[in-house]
Design a protein around this motif. Structure first.
Motif, PDB file in Angstrom:
ATOM      1  N   TRP A 109       0.885  -1.162   0.000  1.00 18.99           N
ATOM      2  CA  TRP A 109       0.000   0.000   0.000  1.00 18.99           C
ATOM      3  C   TRP A 109       0.913   1.200   0.000  1.00 18.99           C
ATOM      4  CZ3 TRP A 109      -5.083   0.464  -0.789  1.00 18.99           C
ATOM      5  CH2 TRP A 109      -5.642   1.721  -0.614  1.00 18.99           C
ATOM      6  N   HIS A 111       1.640   5.510  -0.287  1.00 20.02           N
ATOM      7  CA  HIS A 111       1.076   6.807   0.109  1.00 20.02           C
ATOM      8  C   HIS A 111       2.158   7.863  -0.066  1.00 20.02           C
ATOM      9  CE1 HIS A 111      -1.739   9.394   2.304  1.00 20.02           C
ATOM     10  NE2 HIS A 111      -0.673   9.916   2.861  1.00 20.02           N
ATOM     11  N   GLU A 134      -7.618  -5.657   1.712  1.00 21.73           N
ATOM     12  CA  GLU A 134      -6.366  -5.024   1.348  1.00 21.73           C
ATOM     13  C   GLU A 134      -5.735  -4.392   2.581  1.00 21.73           C
ATOM     14  OE1 GLU A 134      -6.306  -3.034  -2.799  1.00 21.73           O
ATOM     15  OE2 GLU A 134      -8.174  -2.442  -1.834  1.00 21.73           O
ATOM     16  N   MET A 136      -4.002  -1.351   4.178  1.00 22.06           N
ATOM     17  CA  MET A 136      -4.049   0.073   3.876  1.00 22.06           C
ATOM     18  C   MET A 136      -3.194   0.846   4.858  1.00 22.06           C
ATOM     19  SD  MET A 136      -8.121   0.594   3.194  1.00 22.06           S
ATOM     20  CE  MET A 136      -7.898   2.265   2.628  1.00 22.06           C
TER      21      MET A 136
END
Length: 160
Positions: A109, A111, A134, A136
């Motif tokens: 994941w 970001h 998932e 996250m």
């Protein structure tokens, strides 16, 4: 027949572009074979102050299994379930990554973060739940982040 051949060639190119895009995105993560060692818990619960020229990031984990945390292609640590981890980063743009080896989800994941000097950022790593769960990495409000850290055990780790 020419149409079928053209579609086949174009679809091959599309798959190659997807692989390249995935590889570029995953550059935020460290090497795929990373393994971490954990220092035994001795009751420490550090919450350092943010340095004036750096940003401080906390990651709390509410997910099964160990979650690995990276920034800009370098693994910074790992967090056990119910734990937290922190790292200091230079101000500026960063690309964050969390991964886990839990069977639910193998992908990372990602970001992006525009970190400001002297600021503290809090993230929660958790699974979405359901059959297509998932992992996250979710930015959380500072008040919520402080509470998450206070209720978590410090996860002291380093790459092997």
């Amino acid at each position: 027949m020419k149409t079928v051949a053209a579609m086949f060639l174009l679809s091959c190119c599309a798959f190659a572009q997807d692989k390249a895009a995935i590889a570029a995105a995953e550059a935020a993560c460290g090497p795929a074979n990373a393994v971490f060692e954990f220092t035994p818990d001795n009751g420490r619960h550090p919450t350092p102050k943010t340095e004036s020229d750096k940003a401080l990031i906390y990651v709390a984990v509410r997910a099964p299994g160990v979650v690995n945390f990276a920034a800009d292609g370098k693994w910074l640590g790992a967090v056990k379930p119910g734990g937290y981890f922190f790292a200091s980063l230079d101000a500026g743009e960063h690309h964050l990554c969390v991964t886990s080896h839990v069977a639910l989800w193998k992908g990372p994941w990602l970001h992006s973060l525009q970190a400001k000097a002297g600021e503290t950022y809090y993230f929660l790593a958790r699974y979405t739940g359901g059959s297509n769960s998932e992992l996250m990495l979710i930015p959380v409000d500072p008040d919520e982040g402080k509470d998450l850290v206070a209720r978590s055990k410090f996860s002291d780790s380093h790459p092997k």
